[in-house]
Design a protein around this motif. Structure first.
Motif, mmCIF file in Angstrom:
data_model
loop_
_atom_site.group_PDB
_atom_site.id
_atom_site.type_symbol
_atom_site.label_atom_id
_atom_site.label_comp_id
_atom_site.label_asym_id
_atom_site.label_seq_id
_atom_site.Cartn_x
_atom_site.Cartn_y
_atom_site.Cartn_z
ATOM 1 N N ARG A 1 21.375 24.695 -12.017
ATOM 2 C CA ARG A 1 20.913 26.092 -12.099
ATOM 3 C C ARG A 1 21.639 26.862 -13.201
ATOM 4 O O ARG A 1 21.024 27.616 -13.956
ATOM 5 C CB ARG A 1 21.090 26.781 -10.751
ATOM 6 N N LYS A 2 22.954 26.670 -13.313
ATOM 7 C CA LYS A 2 23.720 27.347 -14.363
ATOM 8 C C LYS A 2 23.300 26.873 -15.752
ATOM 9 O O LYS A 2 23.221 27.678 -16.684
ATOM 10 C CB LYS A 2 25.224 27.136 -14.168
ATOM 11 N N LYS B 1 14.478 29.237 -15.634
ATOM 12 C CA LYS B 1 14.689 29.483 -14.215
ATOM 13 C C LYS B 1 14.387 28.201 -13.446
ATOM 14 O O LYS B 1 13.287 27.664 -13.530
ATOM 15 C CB LYS B 1 13.798 30.614 -13.712
ATOM 16 N N GLN C 1 25.243 19.546 -3.639
ATOM 17 C CA GLN C 1 25.275 21.009 -3.743
ATOM 18 C C GLN C 1 25.915 21.451 -5.053
ATOM 19 O O GLN C 1 25.429 22.378 -5.707
ATOM 20 C CB GLN C 1 26.041 21.602 -2.565
ATOM 21 N N ILE C 2 26.993 20.774 -5.441
ATOM 22 C CA ILE C 2 27.658 21.096 -6.705
ATOM 23 C C ILE C 2 26.721 20.799 -7.875
ATOM 24 O O ILE C 2 26.596 21.601 -8.808
ATOM 25 C CB ILE C 2 28.986 20.309 -6.828
ATOM 26 N N LEU D 1 23.442 20.744 -7.896
ATOM 27 C CA LEU D 1 22.372 21.747 -7.918
ATOM 28 C C LEU D 1 22.848 23.036 -8.576
ATOM 29 O O LEU D 1 22.150 23.624 -9.407
ATOM 30 C CB LEU D 1 21.860 22.017 -6.501
ATOM 31 N N GLU D 2 24.046 23.470 -8.228
ATOM 32 C CA GLU D 2 24.603 24.688 -8.832
ATOM 33 C C GLU D 2 24.786 24.502 -10.334
ATOM 34 O O GLU D 2 24.479 25.406 -11.120
ATOM 35 C CB GLU D 2 25.929 25.040 -8.163
ATOM 36 N N LYS D 3 25.258 23.341 -10.752
ATOM 37 C CA LYS D 3 25.436 23.059 -12.186
ATOM 38 C C LYS D 3 24.086 23.065 -12.914
ATOM 39 O O LYS D 3 23.967 23.592 -14.018
ATOM 40 C CB LYS D 3 26.130 21.710 -12.405
#
Length: 137
Positions: free
Chosen positions: A105-106, A114, A98-99, A101-103
């Motif tokens: 995306r950022k 996108k 999850q971390i 994936l967030e990284k």
């Protein structure tokens, strides 16, 4: 060894300099150190303490944890100055995914991309490698 020397200098002098000659005062500071040194053994010690209802802030627990760190290279000079050890649980591979994936995306946003989809297989692979876990949890 150079890291331990730096830490000792900080703890002895209460100050630290940077590469530009600037000196920073740490005399009235609380300093937190983190390490992965002997992580598996420390987590085992913590789990045993919890099962046996041993207070992890007790001197006995703290001494045993410090002894484990010393066996793995922590100098006595540093161990003697550490007031208290806090042993964190490791993150599961699914949390690391999850971390990640967030990284991702950022990072995409930073470059104007996108990110619509990231392969679950890729995230699992990266998470298992980063988390040091063999199992997906």
């Amino acid at each position: 060894p150079s890291l331990f020397t730096t830490i000792m200098t900080l703890m002895e002098k209460g100050e630290m300099g940077n590469g530009h000659g600037e000196i920073y005062d740490f005399k009235e500071s609380i300093i937190f150190f983190t390490t992965n040194l002997a992580m598996d053994r420390l987590l085992t010690l913590k789990r045993r303490a919890i099962l046996e209802h041993i207070d992890i802030s007790s001197p006995e627990f703290q001494d045993e944890a410090k002894a484990i760190l010393k066996e793995h290279g922590l100098r006595d000079e540093i161990s003697g100055r550490v007031t208290w050890l806090l042993i964190y649980n490791t993150l599961s591979a699914s949390i690391v995914a999850q971390i990640a994936l967030e990284k991702i995306r950022k990072l995409g946003l930073k470059y104007g991309i996108k990110v619509n989809n990231v392969s679950t297989h890729f995230l699992k692979d990266i998470a298992v490698r980063c988390a040091g876990n063999r199992n997906w949890q």
